[in-house]
Design an enzyme around this catalytic site. Structure first.
Site, PDB file in Angstrom:
ATOM      1  N   GLU A 243      63.058  74.448 107.674  1.00  0.00           N
ATOM      2  CA  GLU A 243      63.868  75.685 107.733  1.00  0.00           C
ATOM      3  C   GLU A 243      62.915  76.815 107.374  1.00  0.00           C
ATOM      4  OE1 GLU A 243      66.828  76.123 108.808  1.00  0.00           O
ATOM      5  OE2 GLU A 243      67.723  74.119 108.777  1.00  0.00           O
ATOM      6  N   CYS A 277      66.390  84.214 103.914  1.00  0.00           N
ATOM      7  CA  CYS A 277      65.912  83.824 105.252  1.00  0.00           C
ATOM      8  C   CYS A 277      66.794  84.437 106.321  1.00  0.00           C
ATOM      9  CB  CYS A 277      65.891  82.311 105.367  1.00  0.00           C
ATOM     10  SG  CYS A 277      67.430  81.514 104.909  1.00  0.00           S
TER      11      CYS A 277
HETATM   12  P1  NAD Z   1      56.133  79.520 101.202  1.00  0.00           P
HETATM   13  O1  NAD Z   1      56.004  78.928 102.565  1.00  0.00           O
HETATM   14  O2  NAD Z   1      55.027  80.314 100.660  1.00  0.00           O
HETATM   15  O3  NAD Z   1      56.398  78.367 100.120  1.00  0.00           O
HETATM   16  C1  NAD Z   1      57.461  77.473 100.236  1.00  0.00           C
HETATM   17  C2  NAD Z   1      57.134  76.203  99.464  1.00  0.00           C
HETATM   18  O4  NAD Z   1      56.033  75.540 100.092  1.00  0.00           O
HETATM   19  C3  NAD Z   1      56.704  76.412  98.017  1.00  0.00           C
HETATM   20  O5  NAD Z   1      57.273  75.385  97.221  1.00  0.00           O
HETATM   21  C4  NAD Z   1      55.204  76.243  98.064  1.00  0.00           C
HETATM   22  O6  NAD Z   1      54.627  75.830  96.847  1.00  0.00           O
HETATM   23  C5  NAD Z   1      55.055  75.174  99.123  1.00  0.00           C
HETATM   24  N1  NAD Z   1      53.763  75.114  99.796  1.00  0.00           N
HETATM   25  C6  NAD Z   1      52.835  76.087  99.919  1.00  0.00           C
HETATM   26  N2  NAD Z   1      51.776  75.632 100.645  1.00  0.00           N
HETATM   27  C7  NAD Z   1      52.071  74.368 101.001  1.00  0.00           C
HETATM   28  C8  NAD Z   1      51.414  73.391 101.786  1.00  0.00           C
HETATM   29  N3  NAD Z   1      50.225  73.615 102.355  1.00  0.00           N
HETATM   30  N4  NAD Z   1      52.029  72.201 101.990  1.00  0.00           N
HETATM   31  C9  NAD Z   1      53.225  71.950 101.449  1.00  0.00           C
HETATM   32  N5  NAD Z   1      53.907  72.838 100.683  1.00  0.00           N
HETATM   33  C10 NAD Z   1      53.333  74.029 100.465  1.00  0.00           C
HETATM   34  O7  NAD Z   1      57.508  80.336 101.243  1.00  0.00           O
HETATM   35  P2  NAD Z   1      58.099  81.293 100.119  1.00  0.00           P
HETATM   36  O8  NAD Z   1      57.275  82.537 100.091  1.00  0.00           O
HETATM   37  O9  NAD Z   1      58.300  80.506  98.870  1.00  0.00           O
HETATM   38  O10 NAD Z   1      59.553  81.617 100.730  1.00  0.00           O
HETATM   39  C11 NAD Z   1      59.801  82.673 101.602  1.00  0.00           C
HETATM   40  C12 NAD Z   1      59.889  82.170 103.028  1.00  0.00           C
HETATM   41  O11 NAD Z   1      60.857  81.127 103.115  1.00  0.00           O
HETATM   42  C13 NAD Z   1      60.373  83.245 103.995  1.00  0.00           C
HETATM   43  O12 NAD Z   1      59.627  83.176 105.190  1.00  0.00           O
HETATM   44  C14 NAD Z   1      61.816  82.852 104.278  1.00  0.00           C
HETATM   45  O13 NAD Z   1      62.344  83.318 105.488  1.00  0.00           O
HETATM   46  C15 NAD Z   1      61.726  81.363 104.217  1.00  0.00           C
HETATM   47  N6  NAD Z   1      63.038  80.774 103.965  1.00  0.00           N
HETATM   48  C16 NAD Z   1      63.675  80.114 104.977  1.00  0.00           C
HETATM   49  C17 NAD Z   1      64.945  79.598 104.785  1.00  0.00           C
HETATM   50  C18 NAD Z   1      65.675  78.876 105.879  1.00  0.00           C
HETATM   51  O14 NAD Z   1      66.649  78.194 105.582  1.00  0.00           O
HETATM   52  N7  NAD Z   1      65.250  79.001 107.123  1.00  0.00           N
HETATM   53  C19 NAD Z   1      65.559  79.742 103.541  1.00  0.00           C
HETATM   54  C20 NAD Z   1      64.885  80.417 102.528  1.00  0.00           C
HETATM   55  C21 NAD Z   1      63.616  80.925 102.750  1.00  0.00           C
END
Ligand code: NAD
Length: 468
Positions: A243, A277
């Site tokens: 997501e 999101c």
């Molecule tokens: P992010 O992608 O920076 O981090 C998300 C998670 O991934 C964190 O727990 C982080 O530690 C982990 N992570 C980072 N690098 C990784 C890797 N290489 N492998 C595995 N895990 C890793 O996102 P964010 O800044 O925490 O959240 C904001 C983003 O999330 C926005 O783009 C938003 O739109 C999206 N979001 C989407 C939904 C949805 O349901 N579509 C819901 C909420 C947020």
């Protein structure tokens, strides 16, 4: 100050290394996050696998009862969890803030308890029956972002447990504490090992995505990270639900009533300071009512209180982190430089904390980051249009496809436009309302797979056909 630990096999453990977690409103330390080593992750996966081998055999009714017990324990501790969320995430306690988030998690958990995946009969020939069974996947690795830490944890954990899986969750390093406390509380009512939590830097998430003991990753976060997750998970052919990000468009048709829609329009865009999101991130308004919609939105925005989330009267808090604060500031500055007209807000608030005021930018179009990219903050571009085909094309002119909305007094017309939008969910005269019974998924680069409802539950299973 409370001590937080990772949770493995039902036990709270301290790690050798920790890192401070700060309140984005004040920069004060609110707790220390354990930094789990990869050996801790290995032990969490081993514990989850052992619990899964038992859990997959328990009757369905026991799994449903466990979900209800989870709802109860969260409800009993709602205020404590809400306080932690506000301190580490920044959102207000009231309004669409942390109490709302935890209350929603309770209702969500109860709903998931009631979902069912009955055996399907493909052929009822008594001599050669064919039936389709849904089996759990195994150990599910859950990776969550920082914007709705508890909601998203619940969206990941509950359907996984309900379908017979075990879980290892890794929250965002920006907001780890509320998830650790949540998992600790849930462990009071679950079999040890069924739900484990580890915290650490992003590299711990990466270690999960290629861990041989994890069968599926449920990931919510940015598209850029989602791409890395997919690539890393390929080596062990993990199942994936991704997501990801969004740049949702809202289209206001000429027959909409600005006064009637303003409140829902505003909160559709500014829920959680736009750090959502499926928030409304681009607003297209027909020329004939453009000025009136701008006036109504501005008047509404100027009544909204941005402040420390711990103040009971705050409607919005600070941005969650410095990086997001920088992105919002840059996008707004560029929009202004390119001729955007600021209706309210428009410059960061100086002082402690990552406060950025509610910002509306009019007379703006594609060709600047505030419109073309995901701002994920309290700044909404308002774009004028006069031709319906043109605005539909513009709404679809993005690599994202999470949500969208159409605003009109004519529901038939609104549904017709809705059908032309390239996104996983379209709301009519609303934006961003998520329901536990309604499938939610991104098209294009907003994701792969589905969450919520029976469709979402199926994603936590594999199929077994029994022939004979
Ligand atoms: P992010 O992608 O920076 O981090 C998300 C998670 O991934 C964190 O727990 C982080 O530690 C982990 N992570 C980072 N690098 C990784 C890797 N290489 N492998 C595995 N895990 C890793 O996102 P964010 O800044 O925490 O959240 C904001 C983003 O999330 C926005 O783009 C938003 O739109 C999206 N979001 C989407 C939904 C949805 O349901 N579509 C819901 C909420 C947020």
């Amino acid at each position: 100050m409370r001590t937080y630990g990772i949770i493995i096999n039902g036990k709270l453990e301290q790690t050798a290394k920790t890192k401070p977690v700060k309140n984005p409103a004040t920069n004060e330390i609110v707790g220390h996050m354990p930094l789990a080593a990869t050996e801790d992750l290995d032990r969490a996966v081993t514990a989850a696998e052992a619990a899964y081998q038992k859990w997959r055999l328990v009757p369905d009714s026991a799994r449903a009862a466990a979900c209800t017990a989870i709802a109860d324990v969260i409800e009993q501790n709602l205020e404590e969890i809400a306080q932690i969320v506000t301190k580490e995430q920044g959102k207000p306690l009231n309004g669409i803030g942390s109490r709302f988030e935890i209350g929603g998690a309770v209702a969500w958990s109860r709903n998931v308890a009631g979902l069912e995946l009955p055996v399907e009969i493909i052929d009822d020939n008594p001599d050669a029956p064919v039936t389709l069974h849904r089996k759990p996947v195994g150990v599910v690795g859950s990776i969550t972002p920082w914007n709705w830490p508890i909601s998203i944890a619940i969206w990941h954990i509950l359907p996984a447990i309900r379908a017979g899986n075990a879980v290892v969750i890794k929250p965002s390093p920006n907001t780890p504490l509320s998830t650790l406390r949540l998992v600790e509380l849930i462990n009071e009512v679950l079999m040890p090992g069924l739900l484990n939590a580890v915290t650490g830097e992003n590299s711990l998430g990466a270690a999960m995505t290629n861990h041989p003991g994890i069968a599926k990753i449920t990931f919510t976060g940015s598209t850029a990270t989602g791409i890395k997750v997919m690539s890393s998970a390929a080596d062990s052919l993990k199942r994936l639900t991704l997501e990801l990000g969004g740049n949702d468009a809202g289209i206001v048709l000429p027959d909409a009533d600005p006064k009637a829609i303003v409140e829902k329009l505003f909160w559709g865009a500014f829920i959680n300071n736009g750090q959502t999101c499926a928030a409304l991130k681009r607003l297209y308004v027909h020329d004939s009512i453009y000025d009136e919609v701008c006036r109504e939105l501005t008047a509404f925005a100027q009544k909204v209180i941005t402040g420390n989330g711990q103040n009971e009267d705050s409607d919005l808090g600070p941005l969650q982190n410095e990086m997001q604060y920088g992105i919002v500031s840059r996008y707004v500055d560029e929009a202004i430089a390119k001729g955007g007209r600021v209706l309210t807000g428009g410059a960061p608030t100086h002082g402690d904390g990552y406060f950025y005021p509610v910002t509306l930018v009019a007379d703006i179009d594609h060709g600047c980051d505030l419109v073309d990219k995901e701002q994920f903050g309290p700044a909404l571009p308002i774009i004028r249009y006069s031709d319906l085909d043109d605005v539909v094309a513009k709404a679809n002119a993005t690599t994202y496809g999470l949500g969208g909305s159409v605003w009109s007094s004519d529901l038939v017309k609104a549904r017709e436009i809705a059908g032309r939008l390239e996104c996983g969910t379209v709301w009519i005269n609303a934006h961003g309302l998520l329901r536990p019974d309604t499938p939610f998924s991104g098209v294009k680069q907003s994701g792969i797979g589905v969450q919520f409802g029976v469709e979402g539950l199926r994603e936590l299973t594999t199929i077994q056909s029994v022939v004979g």
